[in-house]
Design an enzyme around this catalytic site. Structure first.
Site, PDB file in Angstrom:
ATOM      1  N   SER A 166       0.824  -1.322  -0.060  1.00 45.91           N
ATOM      2  CA  SER A 166       0.058  -0.031  -0.016  1.00 45.91           C
ATOM      3  C   SER A 166       1.165   1.203   0.050  1.00 45.91           C
ATOM      4  O   SER A 166       2.048   1.237   0.501  1.00 45.91           O
ATOM      5  CB  SER A 166      -0.806  -0.096   1.185  1.00 45.91           C
ATOM      6  OG  SER A 166      -0.144   0.078   2.535  1.00 45.91           O
TER       7      SER A 166
ATOM      8  N   GLU B 156       6.387  -0.252  -5.496  1.00 49.45           N
ATOM      9  CA  GLU B 156       5.174  -0.328  -6.304  1.00 49.45           C
ATOM     10  C   GLU B 156       4.133  -0.523  -5.275  1.00 49.45           C
ATOM     11  O   GLU B 156       3.816  -1.446  -4.783  1.00 49.45           O
ATOM     12  CB  GLU B 156       5.433  -1.973  -6.896  1.00 49.45           C
ATOM     13  CG  GLU B 156       6.570  -1.797  -8.227  1.00 49.45           C
ATOM     14  CD  GLU B 156       6.461  -0.985  -9.162  1.00 49.45           C
ATOM     15  OE1 GLU B 156       5.140  -0.466  -9.584  1.00 49.45           O
ATOM     16  OE2 GLU B 156       7.196  -0.437  -9.939  1.00 49.45           O
TER      17      GLU B 156
ATOM     18  N   CYS C 102      -3.462  -4.046  -7.875  1.00 49.68           N
ATOM     19  CA  CYS C 102      -3.120  -2.743  -7.750  1.00 49.68           C
ATOM     20  C   CYS C 102      -3.487  -1.784  -9.225  1.00 49.68           C
ATOM     21  O   CYS C 102      -3.767  -0.647  -9.085  1.00 49.68           O
ATOM     22  CB  CYS C 102      -1.568  -2.414  -7.691  1.00 49.68           C
ATOM     23  SG  CYS C 102      -0.713  -3.297  -9.068  1.00 49.68           S
TER      24      CYS C 102
HETATM   25  P1  NAD Z   1       0.322  -3.439   2.951  1.00 43.56           P
HETATM   26  O1  NAD Z   1       1.293  -2.174   2.706  1.00 43.56           O
HETATM   27  O2  NAD Z   1      -0.640  -3.329   3.911  1.00 43.56           O
HETATM   28  O3  NAD Z   1       1.220  -4.716   3.141  1.00 43.56           O
HETATM   29  C1  NAD Z   1       2.286  -5.026   2.046  1.00 43.56           C
HETATM   30  C2  NAD Z   1       3.461  -5.857   2.919  1.00 43.56           C
HETATM   31  O4  NAD Z   1       4.242  -4.881   3.807  1.00 43.56           O
HETATM   32  C3  NAD Z   1       2.859  -6.988   3.866  1.00 43.56           C
HETATM   33  O5  NAD Z   1       3.789  -8.032   3.710  1.00 43.56           O
HETATM   34  C4  NAD Z   1       3.049  -6.378   5.353  1.00 43.56           C
HETATM   35  O6  NAD Z   1       3.140  -7.347   6.260  1.00 43.56           O
HETATM   36  C5  NAD Z   1       4.050  -5.576   5.032  1.00 43.56           C
HETATM   37  N1  NAD Z   1       4.148  -4.374   5.967  1.00 43.56           N
HETATM   38  C6  NAD Z   1       3.141  -3.822   6.481  1.00 43.56           C
HETATM   39  N2  NAD Z   1       3.729  -2.923   7.537  1.00 43.56           N
HETATM   40  C7  NAD Z   1       5.069  -2.875   7.243  1.00 43.56           C
HETATM   41  C8  NAD Z   1       5.872  -2.093   7.845  1.00 43.56           C
HETATM   42  N3  NAD Z   1       5.825  -1.024   8.897  1.00 43.56           N
HETATM   43  N4  NAD Z   1       7.361  -2.042   7.364  1.00 43.56           N
HETATM   44  C9  NAD Z   1       7.292  -3.003   6.612  1.00 43.56           C
HETATM   45  N5  NAD Z   1       6.685  -3.841   5.909  1.00 43.56           N
HETATM   46  C10 NAD Z   1       5.234  -3.648   6.331  1.00 43.56           C
HETATM   47  O7  NAD Z   1      -0.556  -3.879   1.706  1.00 43.56           O
HETATM   48  P2  NAD Z   1      -1.312  -5.037   1.373  1.00 43.56           P
HETATM   49  O8  NAD Z   1      -2.559  -4.713   1.963  1.00 43.56           O
HETATM   50  O9  NAD Z   1      -0.723  -6.349   1.870  1.00 43.56           O
HETATM   51  O10 NAD Z   1      -1.300  -5.132  -0.279  1.00 43.56           O
HETATM   52  C11 NAD Z   1      -2.418  -4.462  -0.826  1.00 43.56           C
HETATM   53  C12 NAD Z   1      -1.612  -3.169  -1.489  1.00 43.56           C
HETATM   54  O11 NAD Z   1      -0.490  -3.597  -2.550  1.00 43.56           O
HETATM   55  C13 NAD Z   1      -2.653  -2.339  -2.168  1.00 43.56           C
HETATM   56  O12 NAD Z   1      -2.525  -0.922  -1.874  1.00 43.56           O
HETATM   57  C14 NAD Z   1      -2.162  -2.556  -3.805  1.00 43.56           C
HETATM   58  O13 NAD Z   1      -2.473  -1.513  -4.651  1.00 43.56           O
HETATM   59  C15 NAD Z   1      -0.650  -2.612  -3.564  1.00 43.56           C
HETATM   60  N6  NAD Z   1      -0.234  -3.568  -4.875  1.00 43.56           N
HETATM   61  C16 NAD Z   1       0.685  -2.855  -5.766  1.00 43.56           C
HETATM   62  C17 NAD Z   1       1.250  -3.419  -6.652  1.00 43.56           C
HETATM   63  C18 NAD Z   1       2.076  -2.805  -7.577  1.00 43.56           C
HETATM   64  O14 NAD Z   1       2.806  -3.353  -8.344  1.00 43.56           O
HETATM   65  N7  NAD Z   1       1.933  -1.365  -7.694  1.00 43.56           N
HETATM   66  C19 NAD Z   1       0.905  -4.674  -7.003  1.00 43.56           C
HETATM   67  C20 NAD Z   1       0.142  -5.250  -6.169  1.00 43.56           C
HETATM   68  C21 NAD Z   1      -0.290  -4.767  -4.796  1.00 43.56           C
END
Ligand code: NAD
Length: 486
Positions: free
Chosen positions: A233, A252, A286
């Site tokens: 995110s 990303e 995403c």
């Molecule tokens: P998220 O940001 O909540 O989590 C992503 C990852 O980060 C998870 O493994 C989580 O455990 C980890 N994380 C959480 N807090 C953290 C911190 N403080 N420090 C380090 N790591 C941490 O996102 P999500 O809900 O797992 O995934 C969905 C999001 O991903 C959506 O916003 C989507 O758009 C994005 N996404 C982007 C792409 C792209 O290529 N741009 C592709 C797929 C998903």
């Protein structure tokens, strides 16, 4: 299923499958039926540090291999992943929730392809000889591994997305410490087993399971990791950018992709294709079509097509061959969709199809494909990423109005335009503030060698993934100057 019947999985550090130092575990449940599927180690900061030490101790094994040998390694990994694609797809359906036949198998194949792709691309990453003003100087550049990569990945494509980082990282000669999303860590263990089977040098890739804000934070912030690859995110991406300040960042992040449909488009095609952009992977993408801006004269037909497409979706058990949409992966995602729809309705939008959860299908993570019309500019649906199976529609009158709405508080990742006029295609492609613009194709279309990422100044990230672009992001460009007169 009782807790003792579920497999007890481990993390992979320094070439060994290990428990967390605390002995603590967490449990993985199927989003489709709530059954326990495995227990996993709940990593701590000390576990993350153990993995970082292993990566640093063993990074020479991967950086010291020739490019050709690393390409062979990636090809072997691709072969193992391809050979195990049914098992991997089963893990994807159980752990993530996506339909086995229509989507999970394809994701497993795509993961294998990422390794084949990196194996091919890395061999042809030529650099330049730079003419110098000084006649005695010979100047050239070459690409070097960056060192130890901290890789943090999300749950929506839990094999596809990690492979976009692991494959080029290894091909480029980097060691990796990888933290997957907790709700799809069973998938991560399965993919890691493939890397081990293919003979990845011990310590070159280390997998740490556990809470992102603890183990993820440790690996991105620790001074002994050199660079970060993160998909997730926008909010977490911003925090990581702060914690990893000064390191090379490939981020990303999120999107709220606008799709613009003009009256001159083939409307029957535009409606059906746009629906695929909204509903694929239950909208948890995403690049999903997050809002549909339709020129007023096309509005009625597009809405009708979207409703038809939503009605043709078979929501249900991920293992049923007829299923085309599974449950959402997790409760916070379902709650966000509830919130965005309620906000839309409170601001004048009308739900024309779906709009609710379907708990009778096995769990309350099944969300009906939804068409919602007349969303307002100030709604969450228009301004934030919903990340669910929702097709939000808004009518517009002229092109400048469409552009203003599309670019308003844009997350800058992907847009789509439907038109039969090439001038209109360019008009929008050159003015939309997104990294990718698809014309007469839905916003999710992408192939893994095509550059993909967000536009500058938005919430969608930094850098580009895709084929040689990721390889360039994951290497340092070293410049060498030689004086030939001394
Ligand atoms: P998220 O940001 O909540 O989590 C992503 C990852 O980060 C998870 O493994 C989580 O455990 C980890 N994380 C959480 N807090 C953290 C911190 N403080 N420090 C380090 N790591 C941490 O996102 P999500 O809900 O797992 O995934 C969905 C999001 O991903 C959506 O916003 C989507 O758009 C994005 N996404 C982007 C792409 C792209 O290529 N741009 C592709 C797929 C998903």
């Amino acid at each position: 299923m009782s807790s003792t019947a579920a497999p007890v999985l481990r993390m992979y550090i320094g070439g060994e499958w290990v428990e967390s130092e605390s002995g603590r575990t967490f449990e993985a449940y199927s989003p489709a039926n709530g059954q326990l599927i495995a227990s996993l180690p709940e990593g701590s900061r000390e576990d993350a540090r153990r993995a970082i030490r292993a990566a640093n101790d063993h990074k020479h094994k991967i950086s010291g291999m020739s490019v050709w040998d690393r390409a062979d390694l990636c090809r072997r990994i691709g072969d193992v992943v391809a050979r195990h694609k049914e098992e991997l797809a089963r893990a994807l359906s159980e752990d993530q929730g996506k339909p086995y036949h229509t989507q999970a198998l394809r994701e497993a194949e795509a993961a294998a392809n990422s390794f084949y792709n990196a194996a091919e691309q890395v061999k042809w990453l030529e650099t330049s000889v730079i003419p110098a003003k000084d006649p005695n100087k010979r100047v050239f550049s070459f690409r070097q591994p960056r060192g130890v990569y901290a890789v943090v990945t999300p749950w929506n494509f839990p094999m596809g997305i990690p492979s976009h980082y692991l494959a080029p990282a290894l091909a480029a000669g980097n060691a990796v410490v990888w933290v997957p999303a907790p709700t799809t860590s069973v998938c991560a263990v399965n993919l890691m087993q493939c890397l081990e089977e293919a003979g990845v040098p011990s310590g070159a890739v280390n997998l740490v399971t556990g809470p992102g804000p603890i183990v993820g934070d440790e690996i991105v912030a620790h001074p002994a990791t050199d660079a970060v690859g993160f998909t997730g995110s926008s909010q977490t991406g911003r925090r990581i950018a702060e914690r990893a300040a000064g390191k090379s960042l490939l981020l990303e992040l999120g999107g709220n992709g606008p799709t613009i449909i003009l009256e001159d488009a083939d409307l029957a095609m535009a409606g059906v294709v746009t629906a695929a952009g909204c509903f694929h992977n239950a909208g948890q993408v995403c690049s999903a079509t997050e809002r549909i801006l339709v020129q007023r004269g096309a509005h009625a037909e597009i809405v009708e097509r979207l409703i038809e497409a939503a009605g043709s979706i078979r929501l249900g058990d991920p293992f049923d061959p007829a299923t085309t949409m599974g449950p959402l992966n997790n409760q916070p995602t379902a709650e966000k969709i509830d919130r965005h729809l309620a906000d839309g309705v409170s601001k004048g939008a009308v739900i024309l199809f779906g709009g609710q959860r379907m708990p009778d299908l096995g769990s309350d993570l099944f969300y009906a494909p939804t068409v919602i019309d007349n969303i307002s500019r100030d709604s969450l649906l228009n301004n934030e990423e919903t990340f669910g199976p929702v097709a939000p529609v808004m009518a517009f009158d002229d092109y400048d109005e469409a552009l203003a709405i599309a670019n308003q508080d844009n997350m800058g990742l992907v847009a789509a335009v439907f038109t039969s006029n090439i001038k209109n295609a360019f008009y929008f492609a050159e003015r939309l503030r997104t990294g990718v613009v698809n014309v007469n194709e839905h916003s999710n279309y992408w192939e893994s060698h095509i550059p993909f990422g967000g536009v500058a100044g938005t919430r969608s990230g930094i850098g580009r993934i895709g084929g040689k672009h990721t390889l360039m992001e994951m290497t340092d460009l070293r410049t060498m100057c030689i004086d030939v007169s001394r």
